[in-house]
Design a protein around this motif. Structure first.
Motif, PDB file in Angstrom:
ATOM      1  N   THR A 145       1.001  -1.022  -0.343  1.00 36.63           N
ATOM      2  CA  THR A 145       0.049   0.245  -0.497  1.00 36.63           C
ATOM      3  C   THR A 145       1.039   1.165   0.036  1.00 36.63           C
ATOM      4  N   LEU A 146       2.322   1.482   0.800  1.00 41.04           N
ATOM      5  CA  LEU A 146       2.860   2.223   0.549  1.00 41.04           C
ATOM      6  C   LEU A 146       3.589   2.745  -0.786  1.00 41.04           C
ATOM      7  N   ALA A 147       3.908   2.055  -1.714  1.00 40.68           N
ATOM      8  CA  ALA A 147       4.331   1.175  -2.523  1.00 40.68           C
ATOM      9  C   ALA A 147       3.138   2.121  -3.501  1.00 40.68           C
ATOM     10  N   PHE A 148       2.034   1.855  -3.871  1.00 42.08           N
ATOM     11  CA  PHE A 148       0.760   2.845  -4.135  1.00 42.08           C
ATOM     12  C   PHE A 148       0.881   3.714  -3.928  1.00 42.08           C
ATOM     13  N   GLN A 149       0.714   4.457  -1.985  1.00 39.65           N
ATOM     14  CA  GLN A 149       0.730   5.832  -2.727  1.00 39.65           C
ATOM     15  C   GLN A 149       1.268   6.688  -2.560  1.00 39.65           C
ATOM     16  N   ARG A 150       2.772   5.858  -2.770  1.00 40.16           N
ATOM     17  CA  ARG A 150       4.277   6.686  -3.095  1.00 40.16           C
ATOM     18  C   ARG A 150       4.178   7.027  -4.428  1.00 40.16           C
ATOM     19  N   GLY A 151       3.969   5.468  -5.373  1.00 42.66           N
ATOM     20  CA  GLY A 151       4.597   5.323  -6.686  1.00 42.66           C
ATOM     21  C   GLY A 151       3.049   5.400  -7.604  1.00 42.66           C
ATOM     22  N   ILE A 152       1.538   5.552  -7.136  1.00 40.48           N
ATOM     23  CA  ILE A 152       0.712   5.985  -8.248  1.00 40.48           C
ATOM     24  C   ILE A 152       0.285   7.548  -7.667  1.00 40.48           C
ATOM     25  N   LEU A 153      -0.402   7.288  -6.775  1.00 43.37           N
ATOM     26  CA  LEU A 153      -0.451   8.374  -5.990  1.00 43.37           C
ATOM     27  C   LEU A 153      -0.765   9.324  -5.775  1.00 43.37           C
ATOM     28  N   GLY A 154       1.205   9.805  -5.452  1.00 48.98           N
ATOM     29  CA  GLY A 154       2.532  10.337  -5.086  1.00 48.98           C
ATOM     30  C   GLY A 154       2.542  10.523  -7.022  1.00 48.98           C
ATOM     31  N   ALA A 155       2.348  10.059  -7.085  1.00 52.49           N
ATOM     32  CA  ALA A 155       2.999   9.901  -9.040  1.00 52.49           C
ATOM     33  C   ALA A 155       4.333   9.404  -8.679  1.00 52.49           C
ATOM     34  N   SER A 156       4.891   9.567  -8.156  1.00 54.97           N
ATOM     35  CA  SER A 156       6.845   8.739  -7.914  1.00 54.97           C
ATOM     36  C   SER A 156       7.369   7.626  -7.554  1.00 54.97           C
ATOM     37  N   LEU A 157       7.061   7.682  -9.016  1.00 53.80           N
ATOM     38  CA  LEU A 157       7.206   5.503  -9.525  1.00 53.80           C
ATOM     39  C   LEU A 157       8.375   5.065  -8.987  1.00 53.80           C
ATOM     40  N   GLY A 158       9.704   6.207  -8.815  1.00 55.23           N
ATOM     41  CA  GLY A 158      11.279   5.826  -8.103  1.00 55.23           C
ATOM     42  C   GLY A 158      10.845   5.021  -6.875  1.00 55.23           C
ATOM     43  N   GLN A 159       9.702   6.243  -6.238  1.00 51.20           N
ATOM     44  CA  GLN A 159      10.492   5.873  -4.745  1.00 51.20           C
ATOM     45  C   GLN A 159       8.998   4.879  -4.307  1.00 51.20           C
ATOM     46  N   GLY A 160       8.300   4.487  -5.315  1.00 50.32           N
ATOM     47  CA  GLY A 160       7.709   3.304  -4.947  1.00 50.32           C
ATOM     48  C   GLY A 160       8.201   2.421  -5.619  1.00 50.32           C
ATOM     49  N   ALA A 161       8.421   2.732  -6.233  1.00 47.19           N
ATOM     50  CA  ALA A 161       9.451   0.954  -6.444  1.00 47.19           C
ATOM     51  C   ALA A 161      10.633   0.933  -5.152  1.00 47.19           C
ATOM     52  N   ALA A 162      10.859   2.010  -4.757  1.00 44.23           N
ATOM     53  CA  ALA A 162      11.634   1.248  -3.915  1.00 44.23           C
ATOM     54  C   ALA A 162      11.334   0.291  -2.856  1.00 44.23           C
TER      55      ALA A 162
END
Lengths: 314, 287, 352
Positions: A270-287
Motif C-alpha cells: 500500500t505504501l508503494a501504491f501511495q507513493r508511486g501511483i497516488l504520489g506519482a513518484s514511481l521511483g520511490q514507489g518501486a524502491a
C-alpha cells in the motif's frame, strides 16, 4: 470363449497415410512451438516489467513523463531513514507471521474436525470455503461495515455480552486496526489451508493410523507423534502460500484502513501504491515495493525445498 | 463402561460445537451482507451503542429498495458487463496459451520440462504490487488508460503461469501408453494430442476456465491502478470504490452487491475445489 | 532377409546400456518370442522396432525397408498391444477398434464392416457399445487384439498381453492367441518374462539378458541345448541343476532327468550321485526333491530332482539316496564364462 474361424481376412486398400515424418511428428519442434506463446507472454509481460520495476527503483521517474534519470541508491537511502517505511516493513512481516501462525492452528483444528464423519460434513466443508472463494475486495467491504465505529455489530455483541466496557474505534486506533487487518487475513486464508491439510490427511495411509491405534496411542499422542509429523510438509505448503498471499496483499489493508490511521497500518504494497501511483513518484514507489522480493525469495526457496522433500518422501 | 460412553458423547458434542464455531466464523460476514442488503434504513443505521435494538435480525420488514437502487441507479450492471467481457477474453487467452504450454512441459520437454514448469509457476509469485508500477507506465504509454483492454492485456500474466502449472499436472495423469498406442494406431503426435489427450484432459480444462475466471473476478490492484472512470470499472473495483456519495457509503446497496456477486462465485469455486486440490497434489507430489 | 532385420542395435540411456548390440532376423509369418527377466532390454527392443524409441546406433529393417526416426510408428505397418491394453477410456469398444481405421480415412461403411468382422473374430460383437471401464480384463484384452488386427498390419508387436489375466484365463488365451497367429499368418514379435508362455507360444525364442541376445532357437533347442548357464537356468521350472565339477567346468542336468538310480536299466549309460534329501514337496503330478550332493570334497551343492508320481520309490527327508542322470542329458559349461562347452568333457565316474 473360443476364437471363431472367420472367412479370409480381406486385403485392405493401401493405406493413404504419410510414409514419412511430417512437422506434426517432430516432437523436438512441437515441444518448443507449443510452449512458445506462454513463454513469450511470461517473459515479455512479467520478466520485462520485473526488470523495469527494479530499474525504476534506481530512478527518480515520475509517472507523468517518460524521462528516466538515474539516481543510484538515493531512493533506498531515503527509505532507510524514513519511519513510515520502517513501519510498513514491520507491518508486512507482522501481519504475515501473526496471521499465518493463527491460521496454522485454526486450519489444523478445522481439518481434524472435517476429517471426522458427522451429519452435515459436506455442507460445513462448502461453507468453510466461502471466505476464500469470495472476491477479496467484496468481502473486505463487508468487514469494513462490520468494524464500522458507529454501527459495528462486533461492538454491539461484545457490549451485550458484557465483554466490552468502553468502545472499540477499530479504524481510529492503530492497535485495533492491526487486529482488524489480521482478523480479515486469518478469515480469508484459513479455508485454503484447511482444505490443503485435509487433502494431506487423506493421503496418510490408513494403515499408519491403524497401527498407531493398535500400538495403544491415545488421541493426543497420535496427534503429535503421528499425524502432525506426517502432515508437516502439507501444512508447510499451505502456510507458505498463506505467507505469500498476506505479504503481497493490497486489497485488505487498502480497503480497511487506506494505511491509516496516521499511516500506521501501511504495508509495503500500500505504501508503494501511495507513493508511486497516488504520489506519482514511481521511483520511490518501486524502491518500497522492491523490499517484498527478499521476503518472497525466502518463501519460494522454502516452498521448493518442502515440495522436494515431499516428493522424496513418497 | 458408562464413563466411556459419556466421554464419547462428550467428544461428539465437542465435535459438533467445533464444527459450528468454525462455520459461524466463516459464514457470519455473508449473513451480515445478506441482512444488511434487505434491511430498511431505519433498521440498519442504528448506533451499536443502542443495546435494545438487535442488529442480528430483521426488526422491520425486509425491503427490496437497496437492491432496486443497485440495479437501477448505479453502474452495477455496467460493471457486470465489463467484468464479463474482460473475463471471457482472459479465459480464452489463458486456454489458448496455457493448455499447449502445459502439454509441452508435461510430455515434450524432458528434464527441462520440470524446471521450466517450476520457473513458470514461480512467476505467479511475483506480486502485482511490484509490477503495477512499470505497468502503469506501459499502459499510459500505450494509451490504454481506463480501457478494459489494459486488463485483458495484463490479467493473463497471473492466470497463465498458474493454469500452465495446473494443466501440466492434468496432462501428466494421462497414461503415456495411451498416447503411444495412438501413435502406433496411425496418428501423428499432433493428432494424438488432439484426439486422445485433449478429450481426456477436459476436466482439467474446465478447472482452468473456472479458476481463471475467479482469478479475474478477484483482482483489485491492477483495476484500481489502470481504471479511474466509473463506467469502465469492473465489479471488484466499482463496488468498493464507487458505491459512495462523498464520504458516505450506501451500505445497503453495497452489501447487496457484495452478496449477489460473491455467493454464486463462491459456490462454483467450492464445487471445483476438489478437482483443484487433486491437480495440486498430482502435479506437485507425484512429480 | 527376414521380414524384420535388426543389425547391431544399441540403445543407451546415459550410462545404462538397455540394448547392447542385438542382431536379429525375424522370418515372415513366424511368432518370435523375446524372453528374459525384467530389465533385460526386451521391451526397449520392441519399442525401437515400433518407433517409440530412437536407437542410439544400429539399423532396423521392416519388410526390407530401413526404418529410422524419419519413419514414424504410423508408417511402419505395425500394430502393437501393450500390457495394459491402452484402450482409450473415453471411447466405446467400437470406437477403440475403429480408431486405426479412421486414421486411414476409410469410408464409414467400410469402417463399420471391418470393425464388426474383427469383433466377430474375437466373439465380442455384443460388447461393442461398452466403454472400457464396463469390460472385464479378458474382454478388454480381446478388444485390444481386435483393434490390432483390424487394419491387417504386416507386423504384430505384443508386450506381455497376457500378464494381466488370471492364471486360468491365461492358458486359454495363450492357446487362442497362437491359433490366431497361425490363422492370420502375420509376423509377430512377442515379449514376455514368463518362460512357460514363451515355450508354449513361440516358433522361435530369443532369450535376452542385460541387453544382449543369449540364444535364439526353437523352444526345444533352447530348452535341450542351452547356449550358456543363463539360458539353462532361465528356462525350465524348476531350473537346470548346475554342479561345479572342477575348477573349469560346470555340469548341468534338468531335474526331470535326475531320478533314483533304480529307475534306470542297469545297462543304461548314467552318471550317479549321492543325494542327501532336505525336503520333499508333493505337487500332485510330481515330487520335487530338494537336497544336496554328498561328495568326497563337499556336501554343499544344492540340487533338485523332479520325480513323476508314477515312480513310487519312497524318498524320505534326511536320508541319502543314489540318484542318476543319463549321460546324454548332461550339459557342460565353462565355469568362468558360463558358455556351453561342446565336448562331452571329463565325466567324474560315479562313486558306488
Amino acid at each position: 470363449m473360443a476364437l471363431r474361424r472367420s472367412a479370409e481376412f480381406p486385403v485392405p486398400a493401401p493405406a493413404a497415410q504419410a510414409r514419412r515424418r511430417t512437422l506434426a511428428d517432430r516432437e523436438s519442434v512441437l515441444g518448443p512451438l507449443l510452449l512458445a506463446p506462454a513463454l513469450l507472454y511470461v517473459i515479455l509481460l512479467v520478466g520485462v516489467p520485473f526488470v523495469l520495476a527494479i530499474l525504476l527503483s534506481f530512478s527518480s521517474a515520475v509517472s507523468g513523463g517518460l524521462e528516466f534519470s538515474w539516481v543510484g541508491f538515493r531512493n533506498f537511502q531515503m527509505l532507510l531513514s524514513d519511519s513510515q517505511f520502517h513501519r510498513a516493513l514491520q507491518n508486512t512481516l507482522r501481519f504475515m507471521i501473526v496471521s499465518q501462525l493463527l491460521v496454522m492452528v485454526l486450519a489444523t483444528a478445522a481439518a481434524h474436525v472435517l476429517d471426522a464423519a458427522f451429519v452435515g460434513r459436506r455442507l460445513v466443508r462448502s461453507l468453510l470455503l466461502l471466505p476464500w472463494a469470495a472476491p477479496v475486495a467484496l468481502s473486505s467491504m463487508a468487514w469494513v461495515w462490520i468494524f464500522d465505529s458507529t454501527f459495528s455489530v462486533i461492538n454491539w455483541t461484545a457490549k451485550k455480552l458484557g465483554l466490552l466496557q468502553g468502545w472499540w474505534y477499530w479504524f481510529g486506533d492503530p492497535g485495533l486496526a492491526t487486529v482488524a487487518i489480521i482478523t480479515v487475513h486469518v478469515w480469508r486464508t484459513f479455508p485454503f489451508a484447511t482444505v490443503v491439510i485435509l487433502a494431506g490427511m487423506a493421503a496418510i495411509p490408513q494403515e499408519i493410523k491403524e497401527a498407531a491405534l493398535m500400538d495403544g496411542a491415545g488421541f493426543w499422542r497420535r496427534l503429535f507423534h503421528v499425524s502432525l509429523p506426517m502432515l508437516l510438509p502439507v501444512v508447510a505448503v499451505a502456510v507458505l502460500f498463506g505467507l505469500v498471499f498476506t505479504a503481497t496483499d493490497f486489497s485488505v489493508v487498502w480497503l480497511l484502513t487506506r494505511g491509516g490511521p496516521y499511516n500506521s497500518t501501511h504495508v509495503l504494497s500500500t505504501l508503494a501504491f501511495q507513493r508511486g501511483i497516488l504520489g506519482a513518484s514511481l521511483g520511490q514507489g518501486a524502491a518500497v515495493a522492491v523490499f517484498l522480493l527478499p521476503i518472497l525469495l525466502v518463501v519460494a526457496v522454502l516452498l521448493l525445498r518442502v515440495a522436494r522433500r515431499a516428493e522424496v518422501g513418497t | 463402561m458408562r464413563a466411556r460412553r459419556v466421554s464419547r458423547l462428550l467428544r461428539r458434542a465437542l465435535l459438533y460445537a467445533a464444527a459450528l464455531a468454525f462455520t459461524v466464523f466463516a459464514v457470519f460476514p455473508f449473513y451480515w451482507m445478506l441482512i444488511t442488503a434487505f434491511k430498511q434504513n431505519r433498521d440498519l443505521y442504528v448506533g451499536a451503542t443502542n443495546l435494545q435494538h438487535i442488529p442480528w435480525v430483521f426488526n422491520e420488514t425486509p425491503t427490496l429498495q437497496h437492491v432496486r437502487l443497485l440495479f437501477l441507479n448505479t453502474p452495477y450492471l455496467l460493471w457486470l458487463r465489463n467484468t464479463a467481457f474482460v473475463g471471457a477474453l482472459v479465459v480464452l487467452i489463458t486456454l489458448l496459451v496455457a493448455v499447449p504450454a502445459g502439454y509441452s512441459l508435461a510430455r515434450l520437454a524432458g528434464r527441462w520440462g520440470e524446471r521450466l514448469g517450476i520457473g513458470i509457476f514461480l512467476t505467479y509469485l511475483i506480486p502485482p504490487t511490484l509490477l503495477f508500477l512499470p505497468f502503469a507506465r506501459v499502459i499510459s504509454w500505450l494509451g490504454l488508460q481506463n480501457s478494459p483492454w489494459a486488463l485483458v492485456l495484463v490479467y493473463p500474466t497471473f492466470t497463465v503461469p498458474f493454469c500452465t502449472w495446473l494443466m501440466m499436472g492434468f496432462f501428466r495423469s494421462v497414461p503415456r501408453e495411451l498416447e503411444e498406442q495412438g501413435l502406433v494406431d496411425g496418428y501423428s503426435r499432433l493428432a494424438v494430442i488432439g484426439r486422445v489427450v485433449l478429450p481426456l484432459a477436459t476436466p482439467g480444462m474446465l478447472t482452468v476456465v473456472i479458476f481463471a475466471f475467479t482469478l479475474v473476478l478477484q483482482e483489485f490492484v491492477y483495476a484500481l491502478t489502470f481504471i479511474s472512470q466509473v463506467d469502465r470499472m469492473t465489479i471488484s473495483l466499482g463496488v468498493p470504490v464507487a458505491l459512495v456519495r462523498g464520504d458516505v457509503f450506501y451500505w445497503g446497496s453495497l452489501m447487496a452487491a457484495c452478496f449477489i456477486t460473491s455467493v454464486p462465485i463462491a459456490v462454483v469455486y467450492s464445487a471445483f475445489m476438489d478437482r483443484f486440490i487433486a491437480g495440486l497434489t498430482a502435479g506437485a507430489v507425484k512429480g | 532377409m527376414g521380414y524384420v532385420e535388426i543389425r547391431d542395435l544399441h540403445k543407451h540411456f546415459g550410462d545404462v546400456r538397455a540394448v547392447n548390440g542385438v542382431n536379429l532376423s525375424v522370418e515372415e509369418g513366424e511368432l518370435l518370442v523375446l524372453l528374459g527377466p525384467s530389465g533385460c532390454g526386451k521391451t526397449t527392443l520392441m519399442r525401437m522396432i515400433a518407433g517409440l524409441e530412437v536407437p542410439t546406433s544400429g539399423e532396423i529393417y521392416i519388410g526390407g525397408r530401413l526404418v529410422d526416426e524419419n519413419v514414424p510408428p504410423r508408417a511402419r505397418g505395425i500394430a502393437m498391444v501393450f500390457q495394459s491394453y491402452a484402450l482409450y477410456p473415453h471411447k466405446t469398444a467400437f470406437e477403440n477398434i475403429a480408431f486405426p481405421l479412421e486414421a486411414m480415412r476409410l469410408a464409414r461403411e467400410s469402417v463399420r464392416e471391418r470393425v464388426t468382422r474383427s469383433a466377430q473374430m474375437f466373439g465380442i460383437e455384443r460388447l461393442l457399445g461398452r466403454k472400457p471401464r464396463q469390460l472385464s480384463g479378458g474382454e478388454r484384452q480381446r478388444v485390444a487384439l481386435a483393434r490390432a488386427v483390424v487394419r491387417d498390419p504386416k507386423l504384430f508387436l505384443l508386450d506381455e498381453p497376457l500378464s494381466n489375466l488370471d492364471a486360468k484365463l491365461r492358458a486359454v488365451a495363450r492357446f487362442e492367441l497362437k491359433q490366431l497367429q497361425r490363422q492370420l499368418g502375420t509376423t509377430t514379435i512377442y515379449v514376455t518374462h514368463d518362460q512357460v508362455e514363451a515355450m508354449g507360444l513361440g516358433d522361435r525364442i530369443a532369450v535376452m539378458d542385460a541387453g544382449r541376445i543369449r540364444q535364439i532357437g526353437k523352444p526345444q533347442e533352447v530348452y535341450d541345448d542351452p547356449a550358456d548357464t543363463f539360458v539353462a537356468t532361465f528356462l525350465g521350472s524348476p531350473p537346470m541343476n548346475l554342479i561345479e565339477q572342477d575348477p573349469h567346468t560346470i555340469v548341468g542336468f534338468r531335474p526331470e532327468a535326475f531320478l533314483p538310480r533304480g529307475v534306470f536299466d542297469p545297462g543304461e549309460e548314467v552318471v550317479t550321485y549321492s543325494l542327501r534329501v532336505r525336503e520333499v514337496e508333493y505337487l500332485g503330478s510330481d515330487r520335487l526333491v530338494y537336497g544336496y550332493l554328498e561328495e568326497e570334497q563337499r556336501t554343499d551343492q544344492p540340487v533338485i530332482a523332479a520325480v513323476p508320481a508314477t515312480i513310487t520309490v519312497p524318498i524320505a527327508e534326511g536320508e541319502v539316496y543314489e540318484f542318476a542322470v543319463p549321460r546324454r542329458a548332461l550339459r557342460f559349461f565353462d565355469r568362468n564364462t558360463g558358455r556351453r562347452l561342446e565336448r562331452a568333457g571329463a565325466v567324474r565316474l560315479s562313486t558306488t
